[in-house]
Design an enzyme around this catalytic site. Structure first.
Site, PDB file in Angstrom:
ATOM      1  N   SER A 263       0.818  -1.208   0.000  1.00  0.00           N
ATOM      2  CA  SER A 263       0.000   0.000   0.000  1.00  0.00           C
ATOM      3  C   SER A 263       0.860   1.270   0.000  1.00  0.00           C
ATOM      4  O   SER A 263       1.732   1.413  -0.843  1.00  0.00           O
ATOM      5  CB  SER A 263      -0.949  -0.062   1.192  1.00  0.00           C
ATOM      6  OG  SER A 263      -2.110   0.633   0.878  1.00  0.00           O
ATOM      7  N   LYS A 267       4.271   2.098  -2.253  1.00  0.00           N
ATOM      8  CA  LYS A 267       4.670   3.282  -3.024  1.00  0.00           C
ATOM      9  C   LYS A 267       6.120   3.614  -2.656  1.00  0.00           C
ATOM     10  O   LYS A 267       6.968   3.891  -3.500  1.00  0.00           O
ATOM     11  CB  LYS A 267       3.759   4.480  -2.708  1.00  0.00           C
ATOM     12  CG  LYS A 267       2.237   4.203  -2.813  1.00  0.00           C
ATOM     13  CD  LYS A 267       1.424   5.458  -2.498  1.00  0.00           C
ATOM     14  CE  LYS A 267       0.023   5.250  -1.930  1.00  0.00           C
ATOM     15  NZ  LYS A 267      -0.951   4.491  -2.626  1.00  0.00           N
ATOM     16  N   TRP A 354     -10.143   0.494  -5.198  1.00  0.00           N
ATOM     17  CA  TRP A 354      -9.555   1.788  -4.806  1.00  0.00           C
ATOM     18  C   TRP A 354      -8.135   1.925  -5.362  1.00  0.00           C
ATOM     19  O   TRP A 354      -7.705   2.988  -5.771  1.00  0.00           O
ATOM     20  CB  TRP A 354      -9.562   1.834  -3.272  1.00  0.00           C
ATOM     21  CG  TRP A 354      -9.051   3.077  -2.636  1.00  0.00           C
ATOM     22  CD1 TRP A 354      -7.984   3.187  -1.785  1.00  0.00           C
ATOM     23  CD2 TRP A 354      -9.606   4.386  -2.743  1.00  0.00           C
ATOM     24  NE1 TRP A 354      -7.845   4.474  -1.367  1.00  0.00           N
ATOM     25  CE2 TRP A 354      -8.831   5.227  -1.946  1.00  0.00           C
ATOM     26  CE3 TRP A 354     -10.688   4.927  -3.453  1.00  0.00           C
ATOM     27  CZ2 TRP A 354      -9.073   6.596  -1.829  1.00  0.00           C
ATOM     28  CZ3 TRP A 354     -10.942   6.280  -3.336  1.00  0.00           C
ATOM     29  CH2 TRP A 354     -10.138   7.097  -2.535  1.00  0.00           C
ATOM     30  N   HIS A 404      -7.836  -5.464   0.128  1.00  0.00           N
ATOM     31  CA  HIS A 404      -6.580  -4.755   0.363  1.00  0.00           C
ATOM     32  C   HIS A 404      -5.856  -5.320   1.598  1.00  0.00           C
ATOM     33  O   HIS A 404      -6.286  -5.071   2.727  1.00  0.00           O
ATOM     34  CB  HIS A 404      -6.958  -3.290   0.595  1.00  0.00           C
ATOM     35  CG  HIS A 404      -5.813  -2.358   0.613  1.00  0.00           C
ATOM     36  ND1 HIS A 404      -5.060  -2.096  -0.503  1.00  0.00           N
ATOM     37  CD2 HIS A 404      -5.273  -1.616   1.615  1.00  0.00           C
ATOM     38  CE1 HIS A 404      -4.121  -1.221  -0.202  1.00  0.00           C
ATOM     39  NE2 HIS A 404      -4.228  -0.920   1.086  1.00  0.00           N
TER      40      HIS A 404
END
Ligand code: GCU
Length: 424
Positions: A263, A267, A354, A404
């Site tokens: 998540s 990044k 998302w 997620h």
């Protein structure tokens, strides 16, 4: 007590997600026509046809990501001292060595700590390959091992600042065990190192004033301030400093460090892997917007949404791309391509709309052009693969059922992927 904290965390994240999701679009039919910026053409329009030319093009892309999106990673001279503050040969029922390393950074008259927790398989051939990743709630949350130190100066205090604070405590020991699968990693012959991200840049707007982030100056003028790295950049900086430590530890094979992040920390892992070529393999788990997902699809989380809810993640200048993603000089396929020729893996989850699984896949797919230049196979088709069916070669991908998260299934795919490249 543990569950009290966990419930608070869940309520906080659900509320946050509810507010953000109000703005999101999920209908593929609403995706604008878009063209991805060319990987194989320089900014001046010259074709890139050789690895040597790619190495130059690579610098342009890195520069764009730095000045337009993540911000420039601090280049200041920071002194670091690594100290082993705890070690046991009998960790995890005797099958692992545990080391806890305190890195003390000093710059501009301040000091700040970063604690690295390391498990190494005892029976593996030394030096061992190692996974490294940042964690969300503190080193003691990744496994139910009572010997993992909690840094009392950095204790989670949900009441005081919300979860976006750089403190982490006893009450939540082991709560993220399912996400880390320490046993499977050790049984497969790999080490694992982790660092609590809140020690680097506590995850709230004024976080820059605490943790390691506070060591860096904020820029002399507007331009510098605007292009300065924020949270994602400092989290990645911390990963590179952990890499500095691995290079000094004889038990760890510094040529076989696998960087993994989930998540927002996915990044950070991608940005660290792009900049620091010492990382041998990079894995992005559900990294979504600002990670592996293409911005130009404008689906799920977008630049506007991420900048509104997490203004401290990207550099100031990135806000100019709110609803103007098509003006970005790069898109995320370029971030994945910056890993070439190193193996890279992108993972998505079916219900994690998302994070735009299709956008994550397309980034991975399009990055393949650069791997082709190196004569390496990547992902064969632009069509989304079926669920639970890992794909690819030097670029790997899977989309699994569920939401997620990081699951044992994800870890089993990562272990299979890295084994292809790291077994002698
Ligand atoms: C939020 C945010 C995402 C991020 C995620 C996470 O949902 O919008 O961009 O990846 O948190 O880090 O869990």
């Amino acid at each position: 007590m543990k569950y009290y904290y966990l419930t608070l965390l869940l309520i906080f994240f659900s509320f946050e997600n509810y507010a953000q999701k109000e703005w999101a679009v999920y209908d593929e039919a609403l995706i604008p026509e878009y063209q991805l910026p060319a990987l194989m053409k320089t900014d001046k329009g010259k074709d890139v046809t050789t690895v040597k030319e790619w190495r130059q093009r690579r610098k342009e892309l890195l520069q764009h990501f730095a000045t337009e999106m993540y911000g420039i990673t601090p280049g200041e001279k920071v002194k670091v001292q690594f100290k082993t503050i705890e070690k046991s040969e009998q960790a995890l029922n005797g099958k692992a060595v545990r080391k806890q390393i305190l890195a003390t950074f000093s710059a501009n008259g301040r000091t700040a700590p970063m604690n690295i927790l390391i498990y190494l398989p005892k029976n593996a051939h030394k030096p061992v390959p190692l996974f490294v990743g940042l964690n969300f709630y503190g080193n003691q949350t990744i496994c139910d091992d009572p010997a993992i130190l909690t840094n009392e100066a950095y204790c989670l205090n949900v009441e005081e600042k919300g979860v976006y604070n750089n403190k982490s405590s006893e009450a939540i020991r082991g709560v993220q065990s399912e996400r880390w699968c320490v046993d499977s990693i050790i049984n497969a012959g790999y080490g694992l190192a982790t660092i609590y991200y809140g020690e680097l840049y506590p995850d709230y707007e004024e976080g820059r004033e605490a943790g390691v982030a506070s060591l860096f100056s904020t820029g002399k003028n507007e331009k510098e301030k605007n292009e300065q790295g924020q949270a994602i950049s400092i989290w990645s900086w911390g990963l590179s400093r952990a890499m500095d430590y691995f290079e000094t530890d004889e038990d760890i094979d510094e040529k076989k460090i696998i960087l993994m992040g989930h998540s927002r920390l996915g990044k950070a892992a991608l940005w660290a892997g792009a900049q620091d070529e010492r990382f041998a393999i990079i894995i992005s788990n559900d990294s979504g917007c600002g990670g592996a997902a293409l911005f130009r699809r404008k689906i799920g989380e977008t630049a506007r949404i991420i900048n509104a809810y997490f203004p401290h993640w990207f550099c100031g200048k990135f806000k100019q791309y709110n609803e103007r993603e098509e003006f970005l000089p790069v898109d995320q396929h370029a971030l994945i391509a910056l890993m070439a020729p190193r193996p890279v893996y992108v993972a998505s989850a079916e219900d994690d709309l998302w994070a735009d699984p299709k956008g994550e896949y397309l980034s991975a797919y399009h990055a393949g052009e650069v791997y082709g230049l190196y004569g390496l196979k990547a992902l064969g088709s632009s069509e989304m693969p079926p669920v639970n069916a890992p794909q690819g070669n030097y670029i790997g991908y899977h989309i699994r059922t569920g939401g997620h998260d990081v699951t044992p299934y994800d870890w089993s795919c990562y272990l299979t992927f890295v084994k292809r490249f790291l077994s002698e």
